[in-house]
Design a protein around this motif. Structure first.
Motif, PDB file in Angstrom:
ATOM      1  N   PHE A 140      26.059  13.719  19.292  1.00  0.00           N
ATOM      2  CA  PHE A 140      26.522  14.174  20.608  1.00  0.00           C
ATOM      3  C   PHE A 140      25.894  13.324  21.715  1.00  0.00           C
ATOM      4  CE2 PHE A 140      27.195  18.084  18.098  1.00  0.00           C
ATOM      5  CZ  PHE A 140      28.525  18.328  18.423  1.00  0.00           C
ATOM      6  N   ARG A 143      27.519   9.710  21.329  1.00  0.00           N
ATOM      7  CA  ARG A 143      28.910   9.656  21.779  1.00  0.00           C
ATOM      8  C   ARG A 143      28.975   9.836  23.290  1.00  0.00           C
ATOM      9  NH1 ARG A 143      33.287  13.631  19.134  1.00  0.00           N
ATOM     10  NH2 ARG A 143      32.161  15.137  20.427  1.00  0.00           N
ATOM     11  N   GLY A 144      28.107  10.710  23.823  1.00  0.00           N
ATOM     12  CA  GLY A 144      28.048  10.877  25.270  1.00  0.00           C
ATOM     13  C   GLY A 144      27.648   9.598  25.974  1.00  0.00           C
ATOM     14  N   ASP A 159      29.583  16.122  25.956  1.00  0.00           N
ATOM     15  CA  ASP A 159      28.689  15.828  24.833  1.00  0.00           C
ATOM     16  C   ASP A 159      27.232  15.883  25.252  1.00  0.00           C
ATOM     17  OD1 ASP A 159      30.484  15.547  22.778  1.00  0.00           O
ATOM     18  OD2 ASP A 159      30.707  13.394  22.999  1.00  0.00           O
TER      19      ASP A 159
END
Length: 296
Positions: A140, A143-144, A159
């Motif tokens: 998370f 990806r953020g 995310d």
């Protein structure tokens, strides 16, 4: 003070800013003076021995494909830790070819794609990580970060909020979410910091970085606190890698592009290759150079 921690102070304003195209202002000279310099982290000899051992096992042993995949992944992590990014990425690719459901390998590949600014591939890698293991928390974060650097801050905040909420006392999680919110608007960024600040761990040194972005602490406050609680040279180098990256982000937001550039270079000079801050300092330098006014 521990004998391994010997703060070495220099007046760096002229030496560091001298490479910039413009003459440094008094503000820049003041802010960049009396910096605490890191001793670049040495390559860990244990990592080198472990790499050699993995090489022997992979070359000679009759292994199941799943075991080979794990060995390639572990060797890739070691290559990353000593700054051999190309070899690391090759090993992650090998691991995934042998075991396509190896979630951590997708996560590591995604980080390399971010550094290469191959954002679509990065999104796909982190999606694959979370498809295989929905509880892989750091996917998370990563990806953020990919969405943030890829210019999709509106998606990044989802995310990064998810990651931050898993430990709402961690200032580093807050800072990455803040960067995404601030990309949407300065008002959203400030409101976010105000809303999460009460939950932060006041004993964590990096909480002062959050207070810097809030305007509650000064840059000198941050610099003066960097040796607090440090008991080894390694711990100091690690902390300086982190601190100089976020000070670079701070000055980038303030429009002090020459100072920001130099802080990112200082973060890189620590050689703490496996830290998020080291991984993205070069990307930040590229972003600064891609704008119309080159700080160098």
């Amino acid at each position: 003070m521990h004998k391994l921690v010997r703060p070495l102070f220099f007046s760096l304003s002229v030496a560091i800013l001298g490479g910039c195209a413009q003459t440094p202002s008094n503000h820049e000279q003041t802010q960049m003076g009396n910096l605490l310099l890191a001793e670049p982290a040495p390559v860990n000899p244990r990592s080198q021995v472990a790499i050699a051992r993995y090489n022997q096992i992979l070359a000679n042993a009759q292994l199941a494909e799943e075991d080979k995949a794990e060995l390639h992944f572990q060797r890739g992590m070691l290559y990353d830790s000593v700054g051999l990014a190309g070899l690391a990425q090759f090993d992650y690719t090998q691991a995934l070819s042998l075991k396509p459901d190896l979630a951590p390998a997708y996560n590591s590949m995604g980080i390399h794609y971010i550094q290469q600014q191959e954002f679509v591939q990065a999104y796909e890698a982190f999606d694959s990580t979370l498809d295989i293991d929905p509880d892989y928390d750091f996917a998370f974060l990563n990806r953020g970060i990919a969405l943030y650097y890829g210019g999709r801050a509106d998606l990044a905040v989802k995310d990064l909020d998810t990651f931050q909420e898993k430990d709402n006392s961690d200032p580093f999680r807050v800072l990455w979410a803040y960067f995404a919110y601030n990309d949407i608007s300065q008002e959203k960024g400030n409101a976010y910091l105000v809303s999460v600040r009460p939950e932060l761990d006041n004993d964590h040194w990096a909480t002062m970085l959050v207070d810097l972005f809030l305007g509650l602490k000064s840059e000198n406050d941050v610099l003066n606190s960097l040796i607090d609680g440090v008991t080894s040279q390694k711990a100091l180098t690690d902390r300086l890698c982190e601190a100089y990256f976020y000070l670079g982000k701070y000055h980038s937001q303030q429009g002090n592009r020459g100072i920001a550039s130099n802080y990112f270079k200082l973060a890189l000079s620590t050689n703490v290759f496996d830290y998020v801050e080291h991984r993205y300092a070069r990307l930040e330098l590229g972003r600064l150079r891609s704008t119309d006014r080159d700080p160098d």
